[in-house]
Design a protein around this motif. Structure first.
Motif, mmCIF file in Angstrom:
data_model
loop_
_atom_site.group_PDB
_atom_site.id
_atom_site.type_symbol
_atom_site.label_atom_id
_atom_site.label_comp_id
_atom_site.label_asym_id
_atom_site.label_seq_id
_atom_site.Cartn_x
_atom_site.Cartn_y
_atom_site.Cartn_z
ATOM 1 N N ARG A 1 43.073 25.814 36.388
ATOM 2 C CA ARG A 1 42.153 26.596 35.180
ATOM 3 C C ARG A 1 42.935 28.173 34.957
ATOM 4 N N ASP A 2 42.763 28.492 33.857
ATOM 5 C CA ASP A 2 43.206 29.830 33.510
ATOM 6 C C ASP A 2 42.060 30.851 33.652
ATOM 7 N N GLU A 3 42.821 32.030 34.504
ATOM 8 C CA GLU A 3 41.558 33.367 34.695
ATOM 9 C C GLU A 3 41.406 33.697 33.250
ATOM 10 N N SER A 4 40.337 34.752 33.380
ATOM 11 C CA SER A 4 40.014 35.199 31.890
ATOM 12 C C SER A 4 41.174 36.425 31.695
ATOM 13 N N GLN A 5 41.343 36.786 30.557
ATOM 14 C CA GLN A 5 42.231 37.863 29.925
ATOM 15 C C GLN A 5 41.969 38.933 30.751
ATOM 16 N N ASP B 1 33.539 30.665 33.445
ATOM 17 C CA ASP B 1 32.543 31.220 32.027
ATOM 18 C C ASP B 1 32.424 30.259 31.290
ATOM 19 N N THR B 2 32.968 28.841 31.262
ATOM 20 C CA THR B 2 32.653 27.854 30.594
ATOM 21 C C THR B 2 31.727 26.899 31.100
ATOM 22 N N GLY B 3 31.312 26.810 32.285
ATOM 23 C CA GLY B 3 30.260 26.231 32.879
ATOM 24 C C GLY B 3 30.662 25.790 34.242
ATOM 25 N N ALA C 1 38.422 32.906 42.757
ATOM 26 C CA ALA C 1 39.713 33.469 42.169
ATOM 27 C C ALA C 1 39.458 33.954 40.763
ATOM 28 N N GLY C 2 39.290 35.254 40.501
ATOM 29 C CA GLY C 2 38.963 35.740 39.185
ATOM 30 C C GLY C 2 37.713 35.378 38.922
ATOM 31 N N ASP C 3 37.469 34.772 37.634
ATOM 32 C CA ASP C 3 35.810 34.358 37.349
ATOM 33 C C ASP C 3 35.619 32.896 37.850
ATOM 34 N N ILE C 4 36.686 32.292 38.621
ATOM 35 C CA ILE C 4 36.477 30.964 38.672
ATOM 36 C C ILE C 4 36.098 30.787 40.444
ATOM 37 N N THR C 5 34.977 30.001 40.600
ATOM 38 C CA THR C 5 34.253 29.861 42.079
ATOM 39 C C THR C 5 34.697 28.467 42.332
ATOM 40 N N VAL C 6 35.028 28.116 43.284
ATOM 41 C CA VAL C 6 35.253 26.758 43.911
ATOM 42 C C VAL C 6 34.528 26.671 45.365
ATOM 43 N N SER C 7 33.608 25.507 45.398
ATOM 44 C CA SER C 7 32.935 25.426 46.530
ATOM 45 C C SER C 7 32.581 23.792 46.994
ATOM 46 N N PRO C 8 32.499 23.578 47.940
ATOM 47 C CA PRO C 8 32.043 22.030 48.396
ATOM 48 C C PRO C 8 30.725 21.766 47.700
ATOM 49 N N SER C 9 30.664 20.334 47.264
ATOM 50 C CA SER C 9 29.371 19.962 46.474
ATOM 51 C C SER C 9 28.445 19.772 47.603
ATOM 52 N N ALA C 10 28.718 19.313 48.854
ATOM 53 C CA ALA C 10 27.764 19.036 49.631
ATOM 54 C C ALA C 10 28.140 19.564 51.137
#
Length: 199
Positions: free
Chosen positions: A138-142, A124-126, A86-95
């Motif tokens: 989380r907020d997306e980038s501007q 973008d923060t880690g 979603a934007g610059d945010i990536t969500v994925s399972p840890s295992a």
């Protein structure tokens, strides 16, 4: 020949669009296909090892090993490390175990909930870990927010902060907001005057 094989199957519940076209009750879906639901519909994507519920008023691109969430929300159950961007945010399972999570992108704010299993959240923060049972926003980038408003024309209606299952309150708010927007569009379309001389 392998490129012609469907990546998954799409099932609609209510009116849904695949690459801008209405579909029958089900359709094969390939990497790069775009799925859109309206205010009173949802859709399911079933792939090997993964099941995705696309919530109402959502726009999602299927990418095979990932989903790109333009706006709206998804609920994912997977054992195949299916990620959501979603934007610059990536969500994925840890295992690579059975994991259930929800991601909702509402007006530039990304709500993430880990229902079963831990998640890895990168932006973008880690990169951080979201433990089972936790949720975060989380907020997306501007720049991403500006592009999205241009692309969609209208920003999605805001919903209350994630407190409980995303299918609870935001579901109801999404349907209500969609009805208002749909009703307004219907009234405006009743005007006989063309939008421009070319039409």
């Amino acid at each position: 020949m392998a490129a012609d094989q469907p990546g998954a199957m799409l099932y609609r519940h209510g009116t849904a669009l695949l690459n801008g076209n209405s579909i029958a009750r089900s359709s094969a879906i390939f990497s790069g296909d775009l799925v859109q639901t309206n205010a009173d519909s949802v859709a399911n994507i079933n792939a090997t090892g993964s099941s995705v519920l696309i919530l109402n008023d959502s726009l999602v691109q299927y990418e095979g090993s990932a989903l790109k969430l333009e706006h709206g929300g998804v609920t994912i159950s997977t054992s195949k490390l299916l990620a959501t961007r979603a934007g610059d945010i990536t969500v994925s399972p840890s295992a690579g175990i059975w994991t259930e999570f929800e991601v909702r992108d509402v007006d530039g704010r990304v709500q993430i909930a880990a229902r079963k299993g831990d998640l890895t959240v990168s932006d973008d923060t880690g990169t951080t870990t979201l433990a089972q049972g936790q949720q975060t926003t989380r907020d997306e980038s501007q720049s991403r927010k500006s592009n999205k408003k241009r692309k969609t024309g209208v920003a999605p209606a805001a919903t209350p902060g994630a407190a409980g299952a995303i299918l609870d309150s935001p579901w109801a708010v999404g349907i209500g907001g969609g009805i208002v927007i749909g009703g307004t569009a219907w009234v405006l379309l009743q005007n006989d005057e063309p939008a421009s001389p070319s039409k």
